[in-house]
Design a protein around this motif. Structure first.
Motif, short mmCIF file in Angstrom:
data_model
loop_
_atom_site.label_atom_id
_atom_site.label_comp_id
_atom_site.label_asym_id
_atom_site.label_seq_id
_atom_site.Cartn_x
_atom_site.Cartn_y
_atom_site.Cartn_z
N GLU A 181 -7.63 91.75 39.40
CA GLU A 181 -7.62 90.57 38.53
C GLU A 181 -6.81 89.48 39.20
O GLU A 181 -5.96 89.75 40.06
N ARG A 239 -9.67 85.86 35.98
CA ARG A 239 -10.90 86.49 36.44
C ARG A 239 -10.60 87.95 36.80
O ARG A 239 -9.55 88.25 37.40
N THR A 240 -11.53 88.84 36.46
CA THR A 240 -11.35 90.28 36.67
C THR A 240 -12.56 90.87 37.37
O THR A 240 -13.66 90.31 37.34
N LYS A 283 -15.58 85.28 28.54
CA LYS A 283 -16.77 85.09 29.35
C LYS A 283 -17.80 86.22 29.29
O LYS A 283 -18.90 86.07 29.81
N ASN A 342 -10.91 81.59 30.06
CA ASN A 342 -10.13 80.37 30.27
C ASN A 342 -9.31 80.12 29.01
O ASN A 342 -9.86 80.16 27.90
N ASP A 391 -12.61 88.35 31.72
CA ASP A 391 -12.54 86.98 32.22
C ASP A 391 -12.35 86.00 31.06
O ASP A 391 -12.82 86.23 29.95
#
Length: 429
Positions: A372, A401-402, A50, A416, A414
């Motif tokens: 995170e 997510r971080t 991301k 997926n 970040d």
């Protein structure tokens, strides 16, 4: 010194008083006890990053063949184990390949955007058995808490060396070994990982049907020394209820040379996790806590010729290891998980698992407290009967997510992730 200890352990194991049936005495022969298996594995991983980092996408078809002979009859049995690996690139994800976390096909150093269209590797080991003690020399895939080969990608890693495994005393397994080469899972050649050497020593003892403990140590030459303790206890509550407590911990002392070359912030780490799982029929509920202390995070895996440790890509027997390992310096993490076996509802072979893990207190060295969090989902189905019996399909996803401080520190990012694995094991004989 450790080489001498391993030799002494080997002699002690061979001379140990037998406490269970002599497996070598029951040998049927080299051919009669032999087996050959083939695993077809189709694997796809997509990591959608991301914050500027290139996405990682790879897809391939793997063929993993294993032949294991029996042992010749007599006081000393002799046998061989042979494996052959072949992979075809279905999508190298040009511009997205080469990520350390995927690593299906190693890209060229001169053309990083390109991956090979296929790769092949093989290996063999000779083995000797006296009573219930086996000495194996050659190419192997060790599965120990301090030396665990990575088999979670398209093709597995392998190591070359010597491993002694003894089961002379009922309930006790002892291991001692030395390995001097590592084969990268994404490359050809038995020494593509650049390992100098790693010595391992330890054992696992089953105290009762419900209580098991493990204690291991390793010495990776010029890199680190690692010690592991694991305890697993299952408390039956009723016919369809149980409580499982699982503790795993590592203490690592890092050599100063490796600390400097790897750019680490210190030379020691202690990390542990404790998970409690309550099972009620088809349902399982898990809570876990994991904590990392010391002046650097927990280091494991990757390859020495790429700046890694070289002790196997799955050498992290910890509860909160999914996409993120939650193993940063000073990190504390908590997990809540749930599992469901659909066999109780008329769909045998279908399982589902979900977990939420949150980590904080990460030392980012000047960027503020790091945090995170990850949501993990996995569905797996294994065909129960018919021509496709034992074929499995696994769909796994993670949302990671971080905090800004974690990204600035370059510990994590970040993203997926989606994994799709289709495996079909074939027993040839």
């Amino acid at each position: 010194m450790l080489k001498a200890r391993i030799s002494l352990v080997a002699l002690a194991l061979i001379a140990a008083t037998q406490a269970q049936a002599n497996e070598q005495a029951a040998s049927k022969g080299f051919v009669e006890d032999s087996s050959m298996k083939l695993l077809l594995r189709n694997a796809y991983i997509n990591r959608d990053k991301k914050h500027g980092t290139n996405d990682q996408i790879e897809w391939g078809q793997g063929f993993i063949a294993n032949f294991s002979s029996g042992f010749t009859q007599g006081t000393v049995g002799v046998g061989v184990d042979v494996f052959g690996l072949y992979a075809i690139r279905l999508d190298g994800g040009k511009g997205h390949n080469g990520g350390g976390g995927v690593d299906f096909f190693q890209p060229s150093d001169t053309a990083p955007a390109n991956s090979p269209h296929n790769l092949a590797r093989g290996g063999a080991a000779v083995k000797f058995r006296i009573s219930n003690t086996v000495l194996k020399y050659g190419d192997q895939m060790p599965s120990l808490p301090v030396l665990q080969h990575d088999d979670a990608r398209l093709l597995p890693e392998s190591f070359t060396g010597t491993l002694i495994t003894s089961n002379e005393i009922e309930g006790l397994e002892l291991n001692a070994g030395r390995f001097t080469q590592e084969a990268r899972k994404s490359a050809e050649g038995r020494d593509s990982g650049g390992l100098k050497s790693i010595n391992v020593l330890g054992g696992r003892y089953k105290f009762t049907d419900n209580l098991t403990a493990s204690l291991y140590t390793s010495d990776v030459e010029d890199v680190l020394k690692k010690h592991y303790l694991g305890v697993n206890y299952v408390h039956p509550i009723a016919d369809d209820q149980s409580l499982t407590l699982d503790f795993n911990g590592y203490k690592t002392d890092i050599d100063s040379k490796f600390e400097r070359e790897a750019g680490l912030t210190g030379d020691s780490n202690t990390i542990w996790s404790l998970a409690a799982t309550y099972t009620l029929g088809a349902h399982s509920f898990t809570i876990a806590h994991q904590r990392s202390t010391g002046d650097t995070g927990y280091n494991y895996g990757w390859y020495q010729n790429r700046g890694g440790v070289g002790d196997g890509g799955s050498t992290i027997f910890l509860a909160n290891s999914y996409w993120s390992d939650f193993n940063a310096e000073d990190e504390r993490s908590w997990q809540i998980g749930y599992g469901l076996d659909f066999g109780a509802y008329g769909v045998p072979g279908l399982t589902y698992n979900v977990a939420y893990v949150r980590g904080d207190n990460i030392n980012t060295h000047g960027f503020g407290e790091g945090k995170e969090r990850e949501v993990f989902n996995q569905v797996r189905y294994v065909v129960q009967e018919g021509p496709a019996k034992d074929l499995s399909v696994k769909l796994r996803s993670s949302i990671l997510r971080t905090s800004d401080s974690v990204r600035q520190n370059e510990y994590n990012d970040d993203g997926n992730e989606v994994r799709v694995f289709v495996e079909y094991p074939i027993s040839i004989f």
